[in-house]
Design a protein around this motif. Structure first.
Motif, short mmCIF file in Angstrom:
data_model
loop_
_atom_site.label_atom_id
_atom_site.label_comp_id
_atom_site.label_asym_id
_atom_site.label_seq_id
_atom_site.Cartn_x
_atom_site.Cartn_y
_atom_site.Cartn_z
N GLU A 54 26.88 6.60 2.91
CA GLU A 54 27.08 5.95 1.62
C GLU A 54 28.56 5.71 1.36
O GLU A 54 29.42 6.35 1.96
N ARG A 55 28.81 4.82 0.43
CA ARG A 55 30.17 4.52 0.01
C ARG A 55 30.59 5.61 -0.98
O ARG A 55 29.98 5.79 -2.03
N ASP A 56 31.65 6.34 -0.65
CA ASP A 56 32.11 7.46 -1.46
C ASP A 56 33.42 7.13 -2.15
O ASP A 56 34.31 6.49 -1.56
N ILE A 57 33.57 7.63 -3.35
CA ILE A 57 34.81 7.41 -4.08
C ILE A 57 35.94 8.23 -3.48
O ILE A 57 35.73 9.37 -3.05
N VAL A 58 37.10 7.62 -3.43
CA VAL A 58 38.29 8.29 -2.91
C VAL A 58 39.24 8.61 -4.07
O VAL A 58 39.72 9.75 -4.20
N ALA A 59 39.49 7.63 -4.91
CA ALA A 59 40.39 7.80 -6.03
C ALA A 59 40.12 6.69 -7.05
O ALA A 59 39.56 5.65 -6.70
N ALA A 60 40.53 6.94 -8.28
CA ALA A 60 40.35 5.95 -9.33
C ALA A 60 41.47 6.10 -10.36
O ALA A 60 42.06 7.18 -10.49
#
Length: 121
Positions: free
Chosen positions: A43-49
């Motif tokens: 899955e596409r995982d969040i790295v930073a925001a």
């Protein structure tokens, strides 16, 4: 919001890269911009925001202390500075925008094309 990601490439472990996400199409003051990454079969995982108006940031535990997200309000660009890269950081990186800071990809409505990062050991 239209997003254009760039800056990926091949780097040795321990090296650095800076990704850029150029935004256009509307004012980003009520938006957050995030970087996600995805490897084949996962899955596409969040790295930073980062929130555009106040600069509130979020980092995944796996990148804390190594990656820094920032924004240039004048240029409408969000950067992801990646230091001390590891082979496990190898992935296609995507930037995305949403009206709020969320942690899952399904909450983001606008996506840029991916930019590939390969970290060799």
């Amino acid at each position: 919001v239209q997003l254009q990601a760039s800056g990926g490439g091949l780097v040795q472990a321990g090296g650095s890269l800076r990704l850029s996400c150029a935004a256009s199409g509307r004012t980003l003051s009520s938006y957050a911009v995030a970087w996600f990454r995805q490897t084949p079969g996962k899955e596409r995982d969040i790295v930073a925001a980062i929130t555009w108006s106040h600069g509130v940031t979020y980092y995944a535990d796996s990148v804390k202390g190594r990656f820094t997200i920032s924004r240039d309000n004048a240029k409408n660009i969000v950067y992801l500075q990646m230091n001390n890269l590891k082979p496990e950081d190898t992935a296609v990186y995507y930037c995305a925008a949403a009206k709020g800071l969320y942690y899952t990809g399904s909450s983001y409505s606008d996506w840029g094309q991916g930019t590939e990062v390969t970290v060799s050991s």
